[in-house]
Design a protein around this motif. Structure first.
Motif, PDB file in Angstrom:
ATOM      1  N   PRO A 123      50.197  70.937  68.815  1.00 44.21           N
ATOM      2  CA  PRO A 123      49.382  72.439  68.718  1.00 44.21           C
ATOM      3  C   PRO A 123      50.079  72.847  67.408  1.00 44.21           C
ATOM      4  CG  PRO A 123      50.194  71.997  71.085  1.00 44.21           C
ATOM      5  CD  PRO A 123      50.830  70.887  70.222  1.00 44.21           C
ATOM      6  N   TYR A 124      51.289  72.810  66.998  1.00 41.93           N
ATOM      7  CA  TYR A 124      51.680  73.480  65.809  1.00 41.93           C
ATOM      8  C   TYR A 124      50.879  73.148  64.619  1.00 41.93           C
ATOM      9  CZ  TYR A 124      55.760  74.780  68.744  1.00 41.93           C
ATOM     10  OH  TYR A 124      56.602  75.506  69.545  1.00 41.93           O
ATOM     11  N   TYR A 125      50.685  71.523  64.536  1.00 43.82           N
ATOM     12  CA  TYR A 125      50.090  71.054  63.409  1.00 43.82           C
ATOM     13  C   TYR A 125      48.749  71.601  63.433  1.00 43.82           C
ATOM     14  CZ  TYR A 125      53.573  67.535  63.891  1.00 43.82           C
ATOM     15  OH  TYR A 125      55.019  66.906  63.973  1.00 43.82           O
ATOM     16  N   GLU A 126      47.947  71.679  64.580  1.00 47.74           N
ATOM     17  CA  GLU A 126      46.775  72.322  64.399  1.00 47.74           C
ATOM     18  C   GLU A 126      46.494  73.387  63.947  1.00 47.74           C
ATOM     19  OE1 GLU A 126      44.905  71.891  68.306  1.00 47.74           O
ATOM     20  OE2 GLU A 126      45.174  69.603  68.249  1.00 47.74           O
ATOM     21  N   LEU A 127      47.566  74.597  64.523  1.00 45.68           N
ATOM     22  CA  LEU A 127      47.401  75.795  64.122  1.00 45.68           C
ATOM     23  C   LEU A 127      47.464  76.030  62.441  1.00 45.68           C
ATOM     24  CD1 LEU A 127      49.474  77.828  66.779  1.00 45.68           C
ATOM     25  CD2 LEU A 127      47.330  77.694  66.433  1.00 45.68           C
ATOM     26  N   VAL A 128      48.503  75.151  61.965  1.00 49.87           N
ATOM     27  CA  VAL A 128      48.669  75.005  60.572  1.00 49.87           C
ATOM     28  C   VAL A 128      47.529  74.683  59.958  1.00 49.87           C
ATOM     29  CG1 VAL A 128      49.936  73.917  58.583  1.00 49.87           C
ATOM     30  CG2 VAL A 128      51.152  74.645  60.697  1.00 49.87           C
ATOM     31  N   LYS A 129      46.635  73.592  60.474  1.00 55.16           N
ATOM     32  CA  LYS A 129      45.491  73.165  59.708  1.00 55.16           C
ATOM     33  C   LYS A 129      44.445  74.176  59.707  1.00 55.16           C
ATOM     34  CE  LYS A 129      42.698  69.136  59.613  1.00 55.16           C
ATOM     35  NZ  LYS A 129      42.168  67.802  60.639  1.00 55.16           N
ATOM     36  N   LEU A 130      44.418  74.848  60.978  1.00 56.81           N
ATOM     37  CA  LEU A 130      43.138  75.765  61.170  1.00 56.81           C
ATOM     38  C   LEU A 130      43.492  76.987  59.965  1.00 56.81           C
ATOM     39  CD1 LEU A 130      42.726  75.886  64.970  1.00 56.81           C
ATOM     40  CD2 LEU A 130      41.157  75.043  63.244  1.00 56.81           C
ATOM     41  N   ALA A 131      44.747  77.326  59.797  1.00 58.74           N
ATOM     42  CA  ALA A 131      44.962  78.412  59.162  1.00 58.74           C
ATOM     43  C   ALA A 131      44.615  78.192  57.661  1.00 58.74           C
ATOM     44  CB  ALA A 131      46.766  78.827  59.216  1.00 58.74           C
ATOM     45  N   GLN A 132      44.431  76.833  57.310  1.00 58.94           N
ATOM     46  CA  GLN A 132      44.140  76.569  55.900  1.00 58.94           C
ATOM     47  C   GLN A 132      42.690  76.312  55.635  1.00 58.94           C
ATOM     48  OE1 GLN A 132      46.741  73.507  55.604  1.00 58.94           O
ATOM     49  NE2 GLN A 132      48.424  74.519  54.916  1.00 58.94           N
ATOM     50  N   LYS A 133      42.048  76.286  56.784  1.00 57.24           N
ATOM     51  CA  LYS A 133      40.417  75.958  56.684  1.00 57.24           C
ATOM     52  C   LYS A 133      39.758  77.095  56.175  1.00 57.24           C
ATOM     53  CE  LYS A 133      38.949  72.485  59.734  1.00 57.24           C
ATOM     54  NZ  LYS A 133      38.797  71.353  59.181  1.00 57.24           N
ATOM     55  N   SER A 134      38.528  77.025  55.943  1.00 56.24           N
ATOM     56  CA  SER A 134      37.624  78.083  55.759  1.00 56.24           C
ATOM     57  C   SER A 134      36.976  78.169  56.864  1.00 56.24           C
ATOM     58  CB  SER A 134      36.611  77.778  54.617  1.00 56.24           C
ATOM     59  OG  SER A 134      35.636  76.727  54.889  1.00 56.24           O
ATOM     60  N   ALA A 135      36.313  79.555  56.898  1.00 60.03           N
ATOM     61  CA  ALA A 135      35.502  80.319  58.336  1.00 60.03           C
ATOM     62  C   ALA A 135      34.131  79.993  58.114  1.00 60.03           C
ATOM     63  CB  ALA A 135      36.223  81.361  58.770  1.00 60.03           C
ATOM     64  N   VAL A 136      33.375  79.750  58.976  1.00 59.08           N
ATOM     65  CA  VAL A 136      31.840  79.723  59.248  1.00 59.08           C
ATOM     66  C   VAL A 136      31.614  81.188  59.941  1.00 59.08           C
ATOM     67  CG1 VAL A 136      29.682  78.774  59.517  1.00 59.08           C
ATOM     68  CG2 VAL A 136      31.597  77.393  58.909  1.00 59.08           C
ATOM     69  N   ILE A 137      31.155  82.258  59.306  1.00 57.65           N
ATOM     70  CA  ILE A 137      30.797  83.200  60.166  1.00 57.65           C
ATOM     71  C   ILE A 137      29.118  83.410  60.205  1.00 57.65           C
ATOM     72  CG2 ILE A 137      31.218  85.757  60.081  1.00 57.65           C
ATOM     73  CD1 ILE A 137      33.723  85.424  59.175  1.00 57.65           C
ATOM     74  N   SER A 138      28.728  83.698  61.489  1.00 53.01           N
ATOM     75  CA  SER A 138      27.366  84.147  61.451  1.00 53.01           C
ATOM     76  C   SER A 138      26.847  85.213  61.137  1.00 53.01           C
ATOM     77  CB  SER A 138      26.855  83.889  63.078  1.00 53.01           C
ATOM     78  OG  SER A 138      25.707  84.668  63.409  1.00 53.01           O
ATOM     79  N   PRO A 139      25.720  85.342  60.368  1.00 48.83           N
ATOM     80  CA  PRO A 139      25.264  86.694  59.735  1.00 48.83           C
ATOM     81  C   PRO A 139      24.630  87.647  60.727  1.00 48.83           C
ATOM     82  CG  PRO A 139      23.659  84.711  59.502  1.00 48.83           C
ATOM     83  CD  PRO A 139      24.876  84.322  60.143  1.00 48.83           C
ATOM     84  N   THR A 140      24.603  87.223  62.175  1.00 48.43           N
ATOM     85  CA  THR A 140      24.412  88.224  62.956  1.00 48.43           C
ATOM     86  C   THR A 140      25.493  89.010  63.387  1.00 48.43           C
ATOM     87  OG1 THR A 140      23.423  86.400  64.163  1.00 48.43           O
ATOM     88  CG2 THR A 140      23.603  88.417  65.404  1.00 48.43           C
ATOM     89  N   THR A 141      26.839  88.616  63.219  1.00 50.63           N
ATOM     90  CA  THR A 141      27.950  89.290  63.528  1.00 50.63           C
ATOM     91  C   THR A 141      28.411  90.229  62.892  1.00 50.63           C
ATOM     92  OG1 THR A 141      29.488  87.768  62.382  1.00 50.63           O
ATOM     93  CG2 THR A 141      28.907  87.105  64.608  1.00 50.63           C
ATOM     94  N   SER A 142      29.116  91.241  63.184  1.00 49.68           N
ATOM     95  CA  SER A 142      29.948  92.388  62.580  1.00 49.68           C
ATOM     96  C   SER A 142      31.364  92.370  62.730  1.00 49.68           C
ATOM     97  CB  SER A 142      29.335  93.923  63.306  1.00 49.68           C
ATOM     98  OG  SER A 142      29.903  93.665  64.703  1.00 49.68           O
ATOM     99  N   TRP A 143      31.923  93.563  62.427  1.00 52.39           N
ATOM    100  CA  TRP A 143      33.558  93.499  62.417  1.00 52.39           C
ATOM    101  C   TRP A 143      34.086  93.016  63.766  1.00 52.39           C
ATOM    102  CZ3 TRP A 143      35.647  97.073  65.631  1.00 52.39           C
ATOM    103  CH2 TRP A 143      35.014  98.148  65.971  1.00 52.39           C
ATOM    104  N   VAL A 144      33.224  93.277  64.968  1.00 48.02           N
ATOM    105  CA  VAL A 144      33.851  93.156  66.076  1.00 48.02           C
ATOM    106  C   VAL A 144      34.248  91.755  66.276  1.00 48.02           C
ATOM    107  CG1 VAL A 144      33.319  93.256  68.508  1.00 48.02           C
ATOM    108  CG2 VAL A 144      32.428  94.987  67.278  1.00 48.02           C
ATOM    109  N   PHE A 145      33.421  90.723  65.518  1.00 49.11           N
ATOM    110  CA  PHE A 145      33.562  89.404  65.739  1.00 49.11           C
ATOM    111  C   PHE A 145      35.050  89.200  65.288  1.00 49.11           C
ATOM    112  CE2 PHE A 145      32.732  85.092  63.838  1.00 49.11           C
ATOM    113  CZ  PHE A 145      32.548  84.332  65.015  1.00 49.11           C
ATOM    114  N   LEU A 146      35.130  89.511  64.207  1.00 51.61           N
ATOM    115  CA  LEU A 146      36.393  89.276  63.379  1.00 51.61           C
ATOM    116  C   LEU A 146      37.747  89.989  64.385  1.00 51.61           C
ATOM    117  CD1 LEU A 146      35.832  90.007  59.804  1.00 51.61           C
ATOM    118  CD2 LEU A 146      35.706  87.837  61.128  1.00 51.61           C
TER     119      LEU A 146
END
Lengths: 653, 301
Positions: free
Chosen positions: B39-62
């Motif tokens: 799980p630590y490795y996964e967290l580190v990896k996720l932190a470095q990735k880019s995010a895909v965000i739907s155009p439908t969403t607003s700041w609440v999604f973040l």
């Protein structure tokens, strides 16, 4: 006192002037809004002064016949309720100045402002009235002004119906209050509202039963809440805010005043209030989860919150009767704090709902959605209000619920036997109410504000003008402030708690809640910065919402408000087909509705009232409009009166 | 010193629970399984990735992931984790604890609804409905502790030192312990309430709500979930294990050991049970409420 009366007079005369301004809508709006907001400011000053420990104000004037002596006064209890009145009255008036022109034909602007300002002045009158006559007169003024707001859009049949239901409930309540004062007068010869009675007879029980009925009807206490969702949904939004935020609390005030009058009340008073309040809270929030109309959902949440307030008062009375002053202070403190907090939050939410209806032209949440992008300010303010009213930290709803929990925990540990068990059961039920409130308000903003637009009207919604947003922002700031520093408000409760729970009661310490709010806001800021840094480094791409591989998703496939509450609503919603009688030429369209199972209103009140009305119809034959008949009545009445006078005089020594 | 230890435990321990659960499940199934630190490795990896965000969403999604993690961490400041009291402790903080978790759920659900996806709405509906039932179970369970210790602060309830609550009122608190374990499983979407490893959107509760979160957003959500799981495990550990009898370092060491044991227990349950039908979940939650209520009844005077 002068400032207070000047505030009330200014508000009322401003309303009158707006009425006289008639069709000149802009003039009427300016007069009404300016006088109400100035009046609110004038009221706020003495109210805060009294709460801060200043001497209670009183004034008695001999007005001669037919008024007699009129006495008014402002003690801490009245002042506590006057504060939200002044704040919400002023903010609502500013909002109304922008809101009303778009929602009312010019011809009715004056009436709307007249009703709004009269409602404000009437409520203040109830708070400061110190004799029965003035109390009843201002009470009626308040009720009738409320009716003026409710039936504002009287061309719509459902609004006329709401007005009728409201009027019936208001009059039933007033009838009970009239009996309350008559009984009081008969047994004590006193019509003053301040002199505590000598306890010891059955009198307190009778009085309090009448008070629960009369004031409970105004507060929307179950089972007298049926008028509330109808009426608050029908009024223009700033009027709904004032009614939901303040007017129902006037009923709560009356209840407290009556309890003070009889010196705490008989032992049943506390438990009965707890039972009524808790049932109201559960029923209210449960019904709120199945509503489509924003304002109806909000109005039912008012039933919930008034239930919580009344529950807190009941707990306070219960604990005080058992001599547990500290627990009583916690419970009363929570209830009183919620009077302020709920006024602000519900005001914000109703104004926000009005802003949604202004921008998207509908309040039906199944036709809304996607507003956070189109109306960002309204959306954010509504979301803030929703979090607050769900009782979540760090906003204004939390501290009050926290105090209620603390009093329940204290009582559960301190009392023994059945009392302890009941307090623990109430604690569990309060937790359930809190959970359901979260669900109700996630649903409200999730369906109405978030997601993608469910209709063209929502898709083309535009943000409301600044004149509406700024008042909402002011309320939102108050909601945040009260959540961060509830101790400031609770610190002003000293005088009220002394009145309610005795001189030993001191305001509870809320520094812990402030600490929590500070930690939470700080943590959120750090978390937000962390996310911002991560997203900045990693980069963001835009991509459609995951549709499970389905090629042509559409906004209608989103979860609906109905389906969101479905797990809890099962068996409550029924489909009804309304098929009008086929007429030869222009058949009206049939429609399929999901309706609530007819509630108390349809199942109990309407049939009962219809039955009573049918009996009254029989009386009509006695009142046939025939002058000779009336003359005969008068003759018979005169003879009977003379006979009674003679007989009673003959019986006297 | 104590504050540093507290913060280190609170921030570093949680992903380990995930590692332990995964390892236990793998062992029971006869596989070698991922490393404990996965799980630590996964967290580190996720932190470095880019995010895909739907155009439908607003700041609440973040806001959803941020609020979820922040509330869990702030709630963690109220629990005593070692020999010392909790850093953020005040009278009545147990109510704040429950309501903080409520705030996290509110925003997780709202963020799910913000995507406009039918499936995520479904998850939000389930989560919000179940949590309405979790809250009474949690608060009633806590109330039993209040009755047995006479304080409403978590630090005093679970602080150890003076006779542990369990030795004062063993039987009722065991009932409460079972109830709190059920709450742990439900609140953290574990089997039998929910299956964090499922791949069918229709059947998921928590995981379906985060379908659209990716990269750092998903990382925050997963981290927050581990923190929350650790909090509940810590409550159980503090409730059931004797504390304050040995040296201070023993108390600090006891918590990670206990948390790992709880994680192994969760792993064992997950490998031996299927998840129940969704319709049965409310009944299990009601039974958790009832267990807490029975414990309370035994304790009420």
């Amino acid at each position: 006192m002068i400032a207070l009366l000047a505030g009330a007079a200014l508000t009322f005369s401003g309303g009158l002037a707006a009425l006289l301004a008639g069709r000149r809508a802009r003039l009427a709006g300016a007069l009404g809004a300016a006088s109400a907001s100035l009046g609110g400011a004038l009221i706020l000053v003495p109210a805060l002064e009294v709460l801060r420990g200043g001497a209670p104000l009183t004034l008695t004037a001999q007005l001669g016949a037919p008024w007699g002596a009129v006495s008014v006064g402002l003690d801490p209890l009245s002042a506590w309720f006057a504060v939200p009145l002044a704040v919400l009255g002023a903010v609502g008036a500013l909002y109304g100045a922008s809101y009303l022109p778009a929602h009312a034909p010019a011809s009715r602007t004056g009436v709307a402002w007249f009703s709004y300002n009269t409602l404000l002045a009437g409520m203040l009158g109830v708070l400061v009235a110190r004799d029965a006559t003035l109390f009843l007169v201002t009470w009626e003024l308040m009720s009738l002004a409320g009716w003026g707001l409710v039936s504002f859009e009287h061309r719509r049949p459902e609004v006329r119906r709401a007005g009728l239901v409201y009027l019936a409930a208001a009059h039933l309540g007033t009838a009970l209050l009239l009996s309350f004062f008559l009984v009081l007068r008969h047994h004590t010869g006193e019509s003053a509202l301040l002199t505590p009675l000598a306890v010891g007879s059955a009198l307190p029980s009778v009085l309090l039963a009448l008070a629960i009925g009369g004031f409970g009807a105004k507060a929307g206490l179950i089972p007298l809440h049926v008028w509330l969702p109808e009426a608050h949904a029908a009024a223009p939004s700033h009027g709904s805010a004032l009614m939901s935020g303040v007017m129902v609390k006037i009923g709560v005030y009356g209840l407290l005043r009556a309890a003070l009058l009889v010196g705490g009340g008989p032992p049943w008073f506390g438990p009965v209030l707890v039972a009524l309040g808790l049932t109201g809270a559960l029923v209210g929030i449960r019904m709120s989860i199945t509503q489509r109309e924003l304002k109806r959902a909000l109005a039912l949440s008012t039933v919930e919150n008034v239930g919580l307030i009344v529950m807190g008062i009941g707990l306070g009375a219960w604990a005080a009767a058992r001599g547990a002053t500290e627990i009583a202070a916690l419970a009363y403190g929570g209830a009183l704090l919620h009077v302020w907090g709920h006024g602000l939050m519900k005001g914000l939410l109703f104004l926000g709902a009005g802003s949604v209806m202004h921008g998207a032209h509908t309040g039906d949440m199944e036709h809304l959605g996607g507003l956070m992008r189109r109306m960002p300010w309204t959306g954010a303010l509504l979301a803030l209000g929703a979090v607050a009213i769900a009782g979540l930290p760090p906003l204004s709803g939390f501290a009050a619920e926290w105090l209620l929990y603390l009093s329940l925990a204290g009582g559960g540990a301190e009392f023994t036997g059945l009392t302890a068990v009941s307090w623990l059961v109430v604690l569990g039920a309060l937790a359930l109410v809190g959970g359901l409130a979260s669900l109700a308000f996630v649903r409200l903003i999730g369906i109405a504000i978030l997601g993608s637009p469910r209709s063209d009207r929502a898709a083309t919604a535009v943000e409301s003008p600044r004149g509406m947003l700024v008042p909402m922002g002011a309320l939102a700031a108050a909601v945040v402030g009260l959540g961060a520093a509830p101790g400031l408000a609770v610190g002003l409760q000293g005088g009220v708690l002394t009145q309610l729970a005795g001189p030993a009661a001191s305001p509870p310490d809320l520094s812990g809640v402030s600490l929590l709010a500070a930690a939470l806001w700080g943590g959120l800021a750090v978390g937000g910065l962390l996310l911002w840094a991560l997203l900045r480094r990693g980069g963001v791409r835009s991509g459609e919402t995951w549709g499970c591989g389905y090629a042509s998703p559409s906004p209608t496939m989103q979860y609906t408000g109905r389906s969101l509450g479905q797990i809890l609503a099962q068996g409550v919603l029924v489909k009804t087909m309304t098929r009008p009688e086929p007429t030869p030429l222009h058949p009206a369209p049939a429609r399929l509705d999901d309706l609530l199972v007819p509630g108390l209103l349809g199942a109990v009140y309407v049939p009962t009232l219809a039955w009573v009305a049918a009996r009254f119809l029989a009386l009509r034959r006695r009142q046939a409009g025939n002058v000779h008949l009336y003359l005969a009545y008068m003759g018979v009445g005169l003879v009977l009166a003379l006979a009674w006078a003679t007989l009673s005089a003959g019986g006297a020594p | 010193m104590n504050l540093v230890l507290h913060l280190l435990l609170l921030t570093l321990l949680p992903p380990l629970m995930g590692g332990v659960i995964g390892r236990v499940r793998a062992l029971v199934a006869g596989r070698r399984g991922p490393p404990l630190l996965q799980p630590y490795y996964e967290l580190v990896k996720l932190a470095q990735k880019s995010a895909v965000i739907s155009p439908t969403t607003s700041w609440v999604f973040l806001a959803g992931p941020v609020v979820g993690l922040t509330t869990a961490l702030v709630a963690g400041l109220m629990l005593p984790l070692g020999a010392a009291s909790a850093p953020l402790s005040f009278t009545g903080d147990l109510v704040a604890f429950a309501y903080l978790l409520g705030l996290g759920r509110f925003f997780t659900s709202a963020a799910a609804l913000d995507t406009g996806s039918a499936f995520e709405g479904m998850g939000a509906a389930r989560e919000a409905t179940y949590s309405a039932l979790i809250e009474p179970a949690l608060l009633l369970g806590m109330m039993a502790l209040v009755l047995s210790t006479g304080s409403t602060s978590l630090a005093a309830l679970l602080g150890g030192g003076a006779p542990s609550p369990l030795s004062v009122a063993g039987a009722p608190l065991l009932l409460v312990g079972v109830s709190l374990f059920l709450v742990l499983l439900a609140e953290n979407s574990r089997v039998p309430f929910d299956d964090p490893a499922t791949h069918l959107e229709l059947t998921m509760v928590h995981e379906v709500m985060v379908l659209d979160h990716s990269g750092p957003l998903l990382g925050l959500i997963q981290y927050g979930a581990w923190v929350k799981l650790t909090l509940f495990a810590a409550i159980l550990v503090r409730l059931l294990l004797p504390l304050g009898w040995g040296p201070a370092w023993a108390d600090w060491a006891l918590l990670p050991v206990g948390v790992v044991v709880v994680a192994a227990g969760i792993g064992a349950i997950e490998s031996s049970m299927a998840r129940t039908r969704l319709l049965l979940v409310p009944r299990m939650l009601v039974s958790a409420c009832l267990l807490s209520a029975f414990g309370l009844l035994l304790l009420a005077r």
